[in-house]
Design an enzyme around this catalytic site. Sequence first.
Site, PDB file in Angstrom:
ATOM      1  N   GLU A 151       0.832  -1.209   0.000  1.00 52.59           N
ATOM      2  CA  GLU A 151       0.000   0.000   0.000  1.00 52.59           C
ATOM      3  C   GLU A 151       0.863   1.253   0.000  1.00 52.59           C
ATOM      4  OE1 GLU A 151      -3.585  -0.113   2.847  1.00 52.59           O
ATOM      5  OE2 GLU A 151      -2.472  -1.956   3.254  1.00 52.59           O
ATOM      6  N   GLU A 191      19.474 -12.201  -5.076  1.00 54.61           N
ATOM      7  CA  GLU A 191      19.605 -12.458  -3.635  1.00 54.61           C
ATOM      8  C   GLU A 191      18.243 -12.347  -2.986  1.00 54.61           C
ATOM      9  OE1 GLU A 191      22.217  -9.417  -2.191  1.00 54.61           O
ATOM     10  OE2 GLU A 191      23.757  -9.967  -3.645  1.00 54.61           O
ATOM     11  N   LYS A 194      15.733 -10.698  -0.402  1.00 53.47           N
ATOM     12  CA  LYS A 194      15.624  -9.385   0.249  1.00 53.47           C
ATOM     13  C   LYS A 194      15.217  -9.631   1.696  1.00 53.47           C
ATOM     14  CE  LYS A 194      13.963  -4.748  -0.586  1.00 53.47           C
ATOM     15  NZ  LYS A 194      13.592  -4.404   0.772  1.00 53.47           N
ATOM     16  N   ASP A 210      14.271  -9.115   5.483  1.00 55.50           N
ATOM     17  CA  ASP A 210      13.426  -8.105   6.105  1.00 55.50           C
ATOM     18  C   ASP A 210      13.937  -7.816   7.519  1.00 55.50           C
ATOM     19  OD1 ASP A 210      11.431  -6.331   6.343  1.00 55.50           O
ATOM     20  OD2 ASP A 210       9.839  -7.797   6.684  1.00 55.50           O
ATOM     21  N   TYR A 234      23.335 -10.865   7.841  1.00 55.24           N
ATOM     22  CA  TYR A 234      23.748 -11.396   6.549  1.00 55.24           C
ATOM     23  C   TYR A 234      24.360 -10.263   5.738  1.00 55.24           C
ATOM     24  CZ  TYR A 234      21.357 -15.966   6.646  1.00 55.24           C
ATOM     25  OH  TYR A 234      20.968 -17.247   6.909  1.00 55.24           O
ATOM     26  N   LYS A 283       9.211  -7.521  -5.227  1.00 58.66           N
ATOM     27  CA  LYS A 283       8.542  -7.884  -3.973  1.00 58.66           C
ATOM     28  C   LYS A 283       7.418  -8.865  -4.256  1.00 58.66           C
ATOM     29  CE  LYS A 283       9.571  -4.075  -1.018  1.00 58.66           C
ATOM     30  NZ  LYS A 283       9.006  -3.407   0.151  1.00 58.66           N
ATOM     31  N   CYS A 305     -16.263 -11.598  31.689  1.00 61.00           N
ATOM     32  CA  CYS A 305     -15.181 -12.551  31.452  1.00 61.00           C
ATOM     33  C   CYS A 305     -15.770 -13.862  30.945  1.00 61.00           C
ATOM     34  CB  CYS A 305     -14.388 -12.790  32.728  1.00 61.00           C
ATOM     35  SG  CYS A 305     -13.155 -14.083  32.532  1.00 61.00           S
ATOM     36  N   CYS A 352     -15.135 -16.541  33.864  1.00 61.13           N
ATOM     37  CA  CYS A 352     -15.663 -16.500  35.225  1.00 61.13           C
ATOM     38  C   CYS A 352     -16.845 -15.539  35.393  1.00 61.13           C
ATOM     39  CB  CYS A 352     -14.554 -16.153  36.221  1.00 61.13           C
ATOM     40  SG  CYS A 352     -14.039 -14.426  36.146  1.00 61.13           S
ATOM     41  N   CYS A 356      -9.928  -9.045  32.782  1.00 56.96           N
ATOM     42  CA  CYS A 356     -10.776  -9.589  33.837  1.00 56.96           C
ATOM     43  C   CYS A 356     -10.103  -9.286  35.171  1.00 56.96           C
ATOM     44  CB  CYS A 356     -10.953 -11.094  33.655  1.00 56.96           C
ATOM     45  SG  CYS A 356     -11.665 -11.844  35.139  1.00 56.96           S
ATOM     46  N   CYS A 394     -10.458 -16.222  38.886  1.00 57.66           N
ATOM     47  CA  CYS A 394     -10.710 -16.537  37.477  1.00 57.66           C
ATOM     48  C   CYS A 394      -9.866 -17.747  37.060  1.00 57.66           C
ATOM     49  CB  CYS A 394     -10.390 -15.316  36.632  1.00 57.66           C
ATOM     50  SG  CYS A 394     -10.612 -15.600  34.878  1.00 57.66           S
TER      51      CYS A 394
HETATM   52  S1  IVH Z   1      21.324  -4.062  -1.749  1.00 62.06           S
HETATM   53  C1  IVH Z   1      21.891   0.073  -3.466  1.00 62.06           C
HETATM   54  N1  IVH Z   1      20.639  -6.499  -1.059  1.00 62.06           N
HETATM   55  O1  IVH Z   1      16.582  -3.501   1.265  1.00 62.06           O
HETATM   56  C2  IVH Z   1      21.462  -1.261  -3.024  1.00 62.06           C
HETATM   57  N2  IVH Z   1      19.555  -4.691   0.020  1.00 62.06           N
HETATM   58  O2  IVH Z   1      15.936  -0.629  -0.314  1.00 62.06           O
HETATM   59  C3  IVH Z   1      21.564  -1.407  -1.587  1.00 62.06           C
HETATM   60  N3  IVH Z   1      17.932  -5.367   1.733  1.00 62.06           N
HETATM   61  O3  IVH Z   1      17.065  -1.356   3.554  1.00 62.06           O
HETATM   62  C4  IVH Z   1      20.868  -2.526  -1.029  1.00 62.06           C
HETATM   63  N4  IVH Z   1      18.225  -7.540   1.516  1.00 62.06           N
HETATM   64  O4  IVH Z   1      18.829  -3.160   3.849  1.00 62.06           O
HETATM   65  C5  IVH Z   1      20.434  -5.184  -0.866  1.00 62.06           C
HETATM   66  N5  IVH Z   1      20.170  -8.720  -0.524  1.00 62.06           N
HETATM   67  C6  IVH Z   1      19.967  -7.412  -0.333  1.00 62.06           C
HETATM   68  C7  IVH Z   1      19.034  -6.931   0.626  1.00 62.06           C
HETATM   69  C8  IVH Z   1      18.855  -5.555   0.771  1.00 62.06           C
HETATM   70  C9  IVH Z   1      17.574  -6.585   2.165  1.00 62.06           C
HETATM   71  C10 IVH Z   1      17.374  -4.097   2.244  1.00 62.06           C
HETATM   72  C11 IVH Z   1      18.401  -3.053   2.543  1.00 62.06           C
HETATM   73  C12 IVH Z   1      17.666  -1.759   2.369  1.00 62.06           C
HETATM   74  C13 IVH Z   1      16.592  -2.104   1.400  1.00 62.06           C
HETATM   75  C14 IVH Z   1      16.924  -1.477   0.063  1.00 62.06           C
END
Ligand code: IVH
Length: 672
Positions: A33, A111, A113, A115, A220, A309, A403, A406, A421, A427
């Site tokens: 969103e 790679e 991404k 979180d 990582y 994403k 509750c 109880c 409660c 309880c």
């Molecule tokens: S590269 C210029 N690789 O995603 C590129 N970022 O918007 C720099 N993130 O908050 C980031 N996994 O911390 C890269 N394998 C990955 C990632 C990664 C997570 C996060 C990064 C940043 C956001 C990028």
Amino acid sequence: MDPQQRIQELTQRLHHLNNQYYQHDISEVSDQEFDAMLAELNQLEKAYPDLAQPNSPTQRVGGTITKQFATAQHRYPMLSLGNTYSEDDLREFDERVQRGLEGAPYSYVCEQKFDGVAMSLHYATGELQQGVTRGDGTRGDVVTANVRTIRTLPLHLHANFPADVEVRGEVFMPNQVFNDLNQEREQNGEALLANPRNAASGALKLQDSALVAARRLRFYAYSVLTPGRHFTSHSESLEAAAAWGLPVSPTWRRCANIQEVLDYIHEWAQKRFELPVNTDGIVIKVDNLRQQDQLGLTAKSPRWAIAYKYPAAAARTELLRIEYNVGRTGAVTPVAHLTPVPLAGTIVKRASVHNANQIALLDLRIGDMVFVEKGGEIIPKITGVDFAARPAGAEPIRYPSECPACGTPLVRPEGEAHYRCPNERGCPPQLKARLEHYVSRKALNIDGLGAETVGRFFDLGLVKTPADIYDLPQRRAELIGLERLGEKSIDNLIAGIEKSKTVPFERVLFGLGIRYVGETVAQKLAQHYRNMAAIMAASAKEMAEVPEVGGVIADSLALWSQQPENQHLVQRLQAAAVPLEVTGEPPKAVSDRLAGLTFVLSGVFENYSREQLQELIQQHGGKITGSISKKLSYLVAGENMGPAKREKATTLKVPIISENELLALLPTAEAD
Ligand code: IVH
């Protein structure tokens, strides 16, 4: 709608959401969103450049720095990534890359991404020097002491590293750790952490690195930056980073073309849920570093990389009923029971609906077809109702006013989201949960008497309070013959009860399940007061002065101590020889050099841990307190001390000294 009005509306909303996210760790909307709003604003600004505002949310990387830490400038700015949710966009990205490289051959690296929280680490001659958060992209918080608590992170690199290297990557809390932590918080009646990302970000902001260590964060690495040209490709740098001992997730892959990239994306769409860490997509990077330079950057993000994403995993299913659970502290939480439906790697049967407000806000009714989503959260949540499918005559859900266990009228303390409660004494689920807590591993840890057995004894009316447990050995004959419990298990249980009388007092105090008295607080209280009688005699005001014990905890304890049934409980535990005092001598006085002086310790120290400094002060006759007042003798300031404390001490003219200045106050033997 008038574009000017819409631009204004989106700008305000996005500023607000950014602020909530980066300052308070609150995500009010899903990433999807947020990105959709940002994209809409971007388009409007392109179409009406005159209306675009210079400080529009589209013009910044996002994020900002917090106040408690020293900040540092990033040597190379920490950029963000362009986002997309569609494969068509990815093909367009590939076409842009192809054009930018003017027909030269190229390949990608894909790679996960991760979180978590972006982190920049500086290693000089192989030694970890500094850890800095992303902050606003140009400056971030210096959180070195906290980063050092990450066990898998090497403090010095193995052979063949460049003299000067910046490693970037993601700090995260593994899902398993997150679940354990929340389970523990639930048992202690503490507020739950929303998701592993918030938990990691919150942990990095703690001022006491001992508490950070308990959060078991991980890291990582995903990029390596060196002055000058050290590698020819990104993949080579990842291999090198792993060889230096840095944790690199083995999930990355070289892809020869966009089709292989899409294959990788499809392959990981489900497999990613088996990883120990939450991911929300895939990062695609041009592999060759010279080609990365050739493609260059836009104001906010590189042209050589993009993030794909995955759509938030969602499903549609029927709401069967709402169950109201009563926890140990009496908090009532609604849980939705659903027709089982597969979602993000598991079968979902239940979902959280948070609280009464949420039920009203969503306008939930039994029999509704609802949408459930697994965002960063582990427990799925109901995000909406398919109103078109609502069965005729579906009645709105009436939140119980009594509750469910109880029948006591529920109360809702001001400022709290949950109904509670108040029938602590009678309880059943509260009593039962308190017993379960009392026998749990971190409390009395009674061999042969686990949560299940004690729960069963409770249901049978054999035990009601922890003190009743100690009557069980006399009731051996009665217990034998209980279904599923043979003579041998009963004897084990009795031996376990006896053995549990040797646990340290702090575990008994924790086991009593007094609201807000978690493991650490119990430990501090036990150290300070040394026995239960002293704790029960202390006033709330006095307890609030004990380090790590604030006003809320002190009030809760004082209230608990006043109640006759709790006093009776403690008497019975005493009679049963349950440890209610610290054994052994109090720490030996070494000198009286600090007699009459009071100290507050704040921040992270270089040579000693906070506990060691506390002990030193006490051994020399000084007193530790928790808050800064005019009467305080010294504020001992470590790294990362909060500015509010410094300001208060300065205003009240309390001297601020360093760790070394404190050591200098001691007789010489301690000062070296
Ligand atoms: S590269 C210029 N690789 O995603 C590129 N970022 O918007 C720099 N993130 O908050 C980031 N996994 O911390 C890269 N394998 C990955 C990632 C990664 C997570 C996060 C990064 C940043 C956001 C990028």
